[in-house]
Design a protein around this motif. Structure first.
Motif, mmCIF file in Angstrom:
data_model
loop_
_atom_site.group_PDB
_atom_site.id
_atom_site.type_symbol
_atom_site.label_atom_id
_atom_site.label_comp_id
_atom_site.label_asym_id
_atom_site.label_seq_id
_atom_site.Cartn_x
_atom_site.Cartn_y
_atom_site.Cartn_z
ATOM 1 N N VAL A 696 0.752 -1.108 -0.034
ATOM 2 C CA VAL A 696 -0.042 -0.042 -0.122
ATOM 3 C C VAL A 696 0.809 1.154 0.012
ATOM 4 C CG1 VAL A 696 -2.210 1.085 1.258
ATOM 5 C CG2 VAL A 696 -1.764 -1.343 0.559
ATOM 6 N N ALA A 697 1.582 1.299 0.769
ATOM 7 C CA ALA A 697 2.286 2.210 0.836
ATOM 8 C C ALA A 697 3.437 2.310 -0.276
ATOM 9 C CB ALA A 697 3.593 1.707 1.887
ATOM 10 N N ALA A 698 4.011 1.905 -1.291
ATOM 11 C CA ALA A 698 4.318 1.626 -2.205
ATOM 12 C C ALA A 698 3.441 2.119 -3.559
ATOM 13 C CB ALA A 698 4.883 0.059 -3.241
ATOM 14 N N ILE A 699 2.418 1.979 -3.328
ATOM 15 C CA ILE A 699 1.462 2.237 -4.421
ATOM 16 C C ILE A 699 1.095 3.545 -4.214
ATOM 17 C CG2 ILE A 699 -0.874 1.856 -5.516
ATOM 18 C CD1 ILE A 699 -0.836 -1.213 -4.777
ATOM 19 N N THR A 700 1.066 4.339 -3.091
ATOM 20 C CA THR A 700 0.427 5.334 -2.558
ATOM 21 C C THR A 700 1.787 6.238 -3.017
ATOM 22 O OG1 THR A 700 -0.271 4.402 -0.861
ATOM 23 C CG2 THR A 700 0.101 7.201 -0.901
ATOM 24 N N ALA A 701 2.842 6.151 -2.999
ATOM 25 C CA ALA A 701 4.000 6.899 -3.200
ATOM 26 C C ALA A 701 3.938 6.979 -4.525
ATOM 27 C CB ALA A 701 5.224 6.173 -2.764
ATOM 28 N N LEU A 702 3.879 6.040 -5.339
ATOM 29 C CA LEU A 702 3.639 6.120 -7.114
ATOM 30 C C LEU A 702 2.778 6.950 -7.247
ATOM 31 C CD1 LEU A 702 4.773 4.942 -9.877
ATOM 32 C CD2 LEU A 702 3.002 3.468 -9.243
ATOM 33 N N GLY A 703 1.513 7.010 -7.210
ATOM 34 C CA GLY A 703 0.422 8.009 -7.558
ATOM 35 C C GLY A 703 0.861 8.901 -7.212
ATOM 36 N N LYS A 704 1.424 9.467 -5.981
ATOM 37 C CA LYS A 704 1.764 10.716 -5.586
ATOM 38 C C LYS A 704 3.065 11.554 -6.156
ATOM 39 C CE LYS A 704 2.139 12.219 -0.953
ATOM 40 N NZ LYS A 704 1.700 12.399 0.362
ATOM 41 N N SER A 705 4.134 10.453 -6.744
ATOM 42 C CA SER A 705 5.212 10.737 -7.052
ATOM 43 C C SER A 705 4.600 11.306 -8.888
ATOM 44 C CB SER A 705 6.022 9.721 -7.693
ATOM 45 O OG SER A 705 5.240 8.455 -8.355
ATOM 46 N N ILE A 706 3.879 11.089 -9.332
ATOM 47 C CA ILE A 706 3.297 10.956 -10.806
ATOM 48 C C ILE A 706 1.479 12.335 -10.456
ATOM 49 C CG2 ILE A 706 4.186 9.509 -12.302
ATOM 50 C CD1 ILE A 706 1.021 8.203 -11.969
ATOM 51 N N GLY A 707 1.875 13.020 -9.584
ATOM 52 C CA GLY A 707 0.805 14.108 -9.508
ATOM 53 C C GLY A 707 -0.337 13.937 -8.354
ATOM 54 N N LEU A 708 -1.350 12.591 -8.622
ATOM 55 C CA LEU A 708 -2.168 11.662 -8.425
ATOM 56 C C LEU A 708 -1.804 12.213 -6.755
ATOM 57 C CD1 LEU A 708 -2.462 9.208 -10.274
ATOM 58 C CD2 LEU A 708 -2.695 11.752 -11.630
ATOM 59 N N VAL A 709 -4.065 11.940 -6.756
ATOM 60 C CA VAL A 709 -4.633 12.224 -5.345
ATOM 61 C C VAL A 709 -4.747 10.870 -5.289
ATOM 62 C CG1 VAL A 709 -6.272 12.672 -3.688
ATOM 63 C CG2 VAL A 709 -5.520 14.514 -5.645
ATOM 64 N N VAL A 710 -3.983 10.444 -3.572
ATOM 65 C CA VAL A 710 -4.388 9.141 -3.561
ATOM 66 C C VAL A 710 -5.315 8.841 -2.717
ATOM 67 C CG1 VAL A 710 -3.220 6.651 -2.916
ATOM 68 C CG2 VAL A 710 -1.928 8.628 -4.177
ATOM 69 N N GLY A 711 -6.503 7.939 -2.899
ATOM 70 C CA GLY A 711 -6.738 7.821 -2.045
ATOM 71 C C GLY A 711 -7.540 5.766 -1.672
ATOM 72 N N ALA A 712 -8.547 5.346 -0.822
ATOM 73 C CA ALA A 712 -8.390 4.631 -0.480
ATOM 74 C C ALA A 712 -10.448 4.486 0.050
ATOM 75 C CB ALA A 712 -7.755 3.732 0.626
ATOM 76 N N GLU A 713 -10.581 3.234 -0.427
ATOM 77 C CA GLU A 713 -12.320 3.067 -0.343
ATOM 78 C C GLU A 713 -12.266 1.623 0.525
ATOM 79 O OE1 GLU A 713 -14.720 1.572 -3.138
ATOM 80 O OE2 GLU A 713 -12.486 1.487 -4.829
ATOM 81 N N GLY A 714 -13.404 1.213 1.861
ATOM 82 C CA GLY A 714 -13.728 -0.288 2.659
ATOM 83 C C GLY A 714 -12.491 -0.038 4.114
#
Length: 757
Positions: A696-714
Motif C-alpha cells: 500500500v505504501a509503494a502504490i501510494t508513493a507511486l501515485g503521489k510521485s506522478i501528481g495524483l491524489v491517492v484515496g482508499a475505500e473500505g
C-alpha cells in the motif's frame, strides 16, 4: 507420312461403256463411306441422348433440392407459427418485439435462411418487421416485405372460409420436426411467389396459434409471413451447389425457351408458383461438332475411328458421372476444408437421432468455436486465416473417433456428431480437443495460437429432435464462453433456466428504465483525511434496484444485464442525471459516479455527460467520474479524446478499485486522471501484515510521485485509517468513517423529468 486422300468422281463408277468393273471395285468404298456416315450419325445420336440424360439428371437434382428446401421452409413456418409463448403474448399482451426477434427472427434466419419476417394483425395491419434476424423499422416494409400483406390477407381468407376445419383438425405441430406429415388442406397457410424490387421472393404465411389442437383458440388470429429472397446470391449458390449455369426464376411456362426448368410448388396445395430455369447445355454435341473435321479426314480409317470413338464415349460418360458426383459432393461439403457443411449436419443428425432415440446408440453433438481466430485473421490476413482453419480441421479429424462425423458450420465454427457416446468418452474427447487446439499452428513462419470453446448435448438425454439438440448444444457452448473460454461444458437444465432468467432480468431492466421509479441511489460519504480530523468533501453514488419480484438485484448483475442488451449507456445516463440532481439538493460538495467501461467507450459519452450537467445546472468541477481499473478500451483514441475533453471542461476523473483486478500501472500515465482510489482488498489484513503495508505504501508513493491524489475505500478500522494517513493517502471512505445513506426525497415533478429524459 501424310495419309493419302481418295477423291471419287462419278465417272469412276459408271464409264461410258457401261463397264461395271469400276462400280464393283468402288462398291465396298461406298459401303464403307455409308457405314462411316451411319456411324457418325449414331455417334451424334448417342451424344444427343447423353445431353438429354444429363439434362434429366440435372432436373432431378434441382427438383430434389427445391423439394427439400421448400419442405424445410414449410415445416419451419409451421413450427414457428405454433409457438405457444408468442401466441399467448399476442392474445394477452403486452406486445414484446424482443420475444418475436428471439423466436421468429432468430430461428427463421439462422436455420432456414429466410431474410425477412413480418407479423400482421387479423385486420392486416403490420405490427412487427424483422430483417436478417433483427427487429427493424416498419418503414422498411416496401423495401423488405412488399407483398407480405397480400399473403397475410390470403391466409386470413383461408382461415375464415366456411369449409375450413382447422380448429377441429388433429394436426399437431408438437410432433418431432422430422416426423411431421404434410400440412392438411384445412391448415390456414399460404405460399406465393412475388416480384419485389425486380427480384423473385418466395413468401409463406400462416396463422399464429397454439401447437396442440386442444389448445387452439378460435376467433381472429395474428398472421406470420416469412420471405425467402430468390436473389442473385441464392441462385448463384444453387448453381454452384448443383453444377449448373444461368440459373434464373420464371413465372410463365410459355416464356421458357431453350432452358431446362423445374417447377416451384406451393407447399400446401401443390400449385405451380413458378419455375427455376438454367441453361440447356449440350457438351457432347458441342464436342462432336469440333471433331467433325477430324472425322472427315480419317473416314477411311474405319476400324481405328471406331475404337477411338468408343474410348471417347467411355471417357465422356466418366466425365459426366464425375461432374454429377462433384455436384452432389459440393452441395453437402465445405469447399475450404472438405468437411461436411450445415446441410450435411442436418442429414447426419436425421440419420443418427432415430437410433439414439430408440436407445440402441446414444449420440453426442459437440459445437466448437475457435477462440482468438479473429485476432489472427485480422493481424495476418485471410490467407493465413484460411490455412489456420484447414489445419484446425485436420487436427479435429485426427482427434475424434473414427465413426464421428466432423462438420464446418462456417467461419471458425465446427460441429462433431459422435455415435455410441457416453460421458467418459465425451470427457476424454472434450479434454483432447482443448489440448490440441492450444498447441501452436506454424503457418509460413508465423506461430498462430488460438483456443477452443466446446458445448455438448446428448441424445436422447437432452433432446430427441435436431432443432432442440442444436439449441441445447449452443447453450452449453455459450456457457463455456461466459465461463472464460478455452473449456468445454455439458448441457444442464440450469442453462435453460439461466437463459430464461437472463431474458426476464433484461425485460425488467428495460421496464425499470422506462418507468424510472424502481431505481434509487444510496450515497457513501468521502472524507479528506489530511488534517487531524476527517472532513466530508463529497459522496459516492450507488445504484439500487428492486426487482418486480421484490428481490434486490446486485449492482454487478444489473450492469452485466445492461451491457448484454445494450442498455449500459441508458443506465449510466440515468444514474448520472439522478446523482447530479440529488447532490445539488444536498448542498455543496462533490458527487462521484462509477461508469461502465462500455458506457465510457460509447462515442456519445462526452456529449451525454455535458448535456446532463447542463440540464441539471450542475457545475462540472463538482462531478467526479470513476473509471474501472483495467478499462479495456483505455488506449483507444476515441476514448482518450472524450476523457481529455471532459477533464478540460472541469470534470474530475479517477481510477476506482486500483489493485483489485489488473492494476494496469500504464493507465496512471495515459489516462487524464487526477486521483487513484485503492481497492478495499488491499486494506484487508493491513494492520497485521508488513507485506500488505509495504504494498500500500509503494502504490501510494507511486501515485503521489506522478501528481495524483491517492484515496482508499473500505476503511473499517482506526488502524487502517492511521496507516493510510501516514502513507500519504489524502481521501478515504468506508464504514469506519460513515456508512451510506439514501438520497433526499425526490419531488414528483423531477421523477416525471427523469422518465421523460
Amino acid at each position: 507420312m501424310k495419309t493419302p486422300v481418295l477423291r471419287l468422281h462419278p465417272s469412276a463408277i459408271f464409264n461410258r461403256k457401261g463397264n461395271l468393273a469400276g462400280f464393283v471395285a468402288t462398291a465396298p468404298m461406298a459401303v464403307a463411306i455409308v457405314a462411316q456416315l451411319a456411324l457418325i450419325a449414331a455417334v451424334a445420336y448417342v451424344a444427343w441422348m447423353s445431353d438429354i440424360g444429363l439434362a434429366d439428371r440435372q432436373a432431378a437434382l434441382v427438383a430434389k433440392r427445391l423439394t427439400d428446401e421448400i419442405e424445410y421452409y414449410r415445416k419451419d413456418i409451421g413450427d414457428m407459427a405454433a409457438w405457444h409463448e408468442v401466441s399467448d403474448m399476442l392474445d394477452n399482451g403486452p406486445f414484446d418485439a424482443q420475444l418475436l426477434q428471439d423466436t421468429f427472427a432468430y430461428s427463421s434466419y439462422t436455420f432456414a435462411h429466410q431474410k425477412t419476417q413480418a407479423v400482421f394483425t387479423p385486420q392486416g395491419k403490420l405490427v412487427w418487421l424483422a430483417d436478417e434476424g433483427l427487429t427493424t423499422d416498419s418503414a422498411r416494409y416496401d423495401e423488405l416485405c412488399a407483398g407480405c400483406s397480400d399473403v397475410a390477407a390470403a391466409v386470413q381468407a383461408k382461415y375464415a372460409a366456411a369449409d375450413n376445419h382447422y380448429m377441429e383438425d388433429l394436426f399437431n405441430t408438437e410432433m418431432p420436426f422430422d416426423e411431421r406429415p404434410a400440412l392438411p388442406a384445412s391448415y390456414p397457410a399460404v405460399a406465393k411467389l412475388v416480384s419485389m424490387n425486380g427480384e423473385p421472393v418466395y413468401m409463406m404465411g400462416s396463422v399464429i396459434n397454439a401447437a396442440r389442437p386442444q389448445d387452439r383458440k378460435a376467433g381472429p388470429r395474428y398472421t406470420l409471413v416469412t420471405a425467402l429472397h430468390l436473389d442473385k446470391t441464392f441462385l448463384a449458390q444453387l448453381g454452384q451447389d448443383l453444377g449448373i449455369t444461368g440459373v434464373a426464376v420464371a413465372t410463365d411456362r410459355a416464356a421458357l425457351k431453350d432452358e431446362n426448368s423445374s417447377p416451384i410448388l406451393a407447399t400446401y396445395d401443390g400449385q405451380v408458383l413458378g419455375y427455376i430455369t438454367w441453361t440447356h447445355e449440350r457438351p457432347s454435341l458441342a464436342l462432336l461438332v469440333k471433331l467433325l473435321p477430324v472425322l472427315a479426314v480419317f473416314m477411311l480409317i474405319f476400324t481405328g475411328l471406331v475404337g477411338a470413338l468408343v474410348r471417347w464415349l467411355k471417357r465422356l460418360s466418366i466425365d459426366q458421372l464425375a461432374g454429377e458426383v462433384l455436384s452432389s459432393h459440393m452441395a453437402l461439403h465445405d469447399p475450404l476444408t472438405g468437411l461436411g457443411n450445415r446441410a450435411y449436419l442436418a442429414n447426419a443428425l436425421d440419420e443418427v437421432l432415430p437410433q439414439a432415440v430408440s436407445g440402441k446408440h446414444p449420440a453426442a453433438l459437440l459445437l466448437l468455436d475457435m477462440d482468438g481466430f479473429k485476432g489472427v485473421n485480422d493481424t495476418y490476413g485471410h490467407q493465413v486465416g484460411d490455412e489456420l482453419i484447414r489445419m484446425f480441421a485436420d487436427r479435429l479429424m485426427r482427434g475424434v473417433p473414427s465413426n464421428a462425423r466432423v462438420v464446418r458450420l462456417g467461419g471458425d465454427e465446427f460441429a462433431v456428431i459422435v455415435p455410441d457416446a457416453d460421458l467418459s468418452l465425451i470427457e476424454r474427447l472434450g479434454t483432447g480437443i482443448l489440448t490440441f487446439a492450444r498447441e501452436p499452428f506454424l503457418i509460413d513462419g508465423i506461430e498462430a495460437r488460438v483456443g477452443c470453446s466446446v458445448g455438448v448435448a446428448l441424445a436422447p438425454v437432452h433432446a430427441v429432435d435436431r432443432t432442440e439438440l442444436l439449441r441445447k448444444a449452443d447453450l452449453a457452448l455459450y456457457r463455456a464462453k461466459t465461463d472464460g473460454r478455452n473449456r468445454w461444458r455439458l448441457f444442464e437444465d440450469s442453462l435453460d433456466v439461466g437463459a430464461r432468467q437472463r431474458r426476464e432480468l433484461e425485460e425488467n431492466l428495460r421496464s425499470a428504465l422506462e418507468s424510472g421509479d424502481r431505481f434509487s441511489l444510496a450515497y457513501q460519504p468521502e472524507f479528506s483525511v489530511t488534517g487531524p480530523n476527517a472532513t466530508p468533501i463529497g459522496v459516492e453514488a450507488a445504484l439500487c434496484w428492486r426487482h418486480d419480484s421484490g428481490v434486490l438485484v446486485s449492482a454487478r448483475d444489473m450492469i452485466r444485464a445492461a451491457e448484454e442488451v445494450g442498455l449500459a449507456s441508458e443506465l449510466g445516463s440515468f444514474v448520472l442525471r439522478r446523482a447530479c440532481q440529488d447532490r445539488k439538493a444536498m448542498g455543496e460538495g462533490t458527487v462521484t459516479v462509477n461508469m461502465s467501461p462500455l458506457d465510457v467507450a460509447d462515442p456519445t459519452f462526452h456529449d451525454r455527460v455535458m448535456m446532463i450537467l447542463d440540464t441539471a445546472d450542475f457545475p462540472p468541477h463538482r462531478l467526479e467520474i470513476e473509471l474501472s481499473d483495467g478499462l479495456q478500451h483505455a488506449n483507444a483514441p476515441q476514448v482518450l479524446s472524450a476523457l481529455r475533453r471532459l477533464k478540460a471542461a472541469g470534470v474530475r476523473l479517477s481510477i476506482d478499485g486500483f489493485g483489485a483486478r489488473y492494476a494496469n500501472i500504464a493507465q496512471l500515465r495515459t489516462l487524464p486522471i487526477s486521483k487513484v482510489k485503492l481497492a478495499p482488498t488491499l486494506l484487508r489484513g493491513l494492520e497485521g501484515s508488513p507485506d500488505a503495508q509495504r504494498l500500500v505504501a509503494a502504490i501510494t508513493a507511486l501515485g503521489k510521485s506522478i501528481g495524483l491524489v491517492v484515496g482508499a475505500e473500505g476503511v473499517e478500522t482506526a488502524g487502517q485509517l492511521q496507516f493510510l494517513k501516514d502513507a500519504g493517502c489524502s481521501v478515504a471512505q468506508g464504514s469506519f468513517l460513515g456508512i451510506g445513506d439514501a438520497a433526499p426525497s425526490v419531488p414528483p415533478q423531477r421523477k416525471a423529468e427523469d422518465k421523460a429524459a
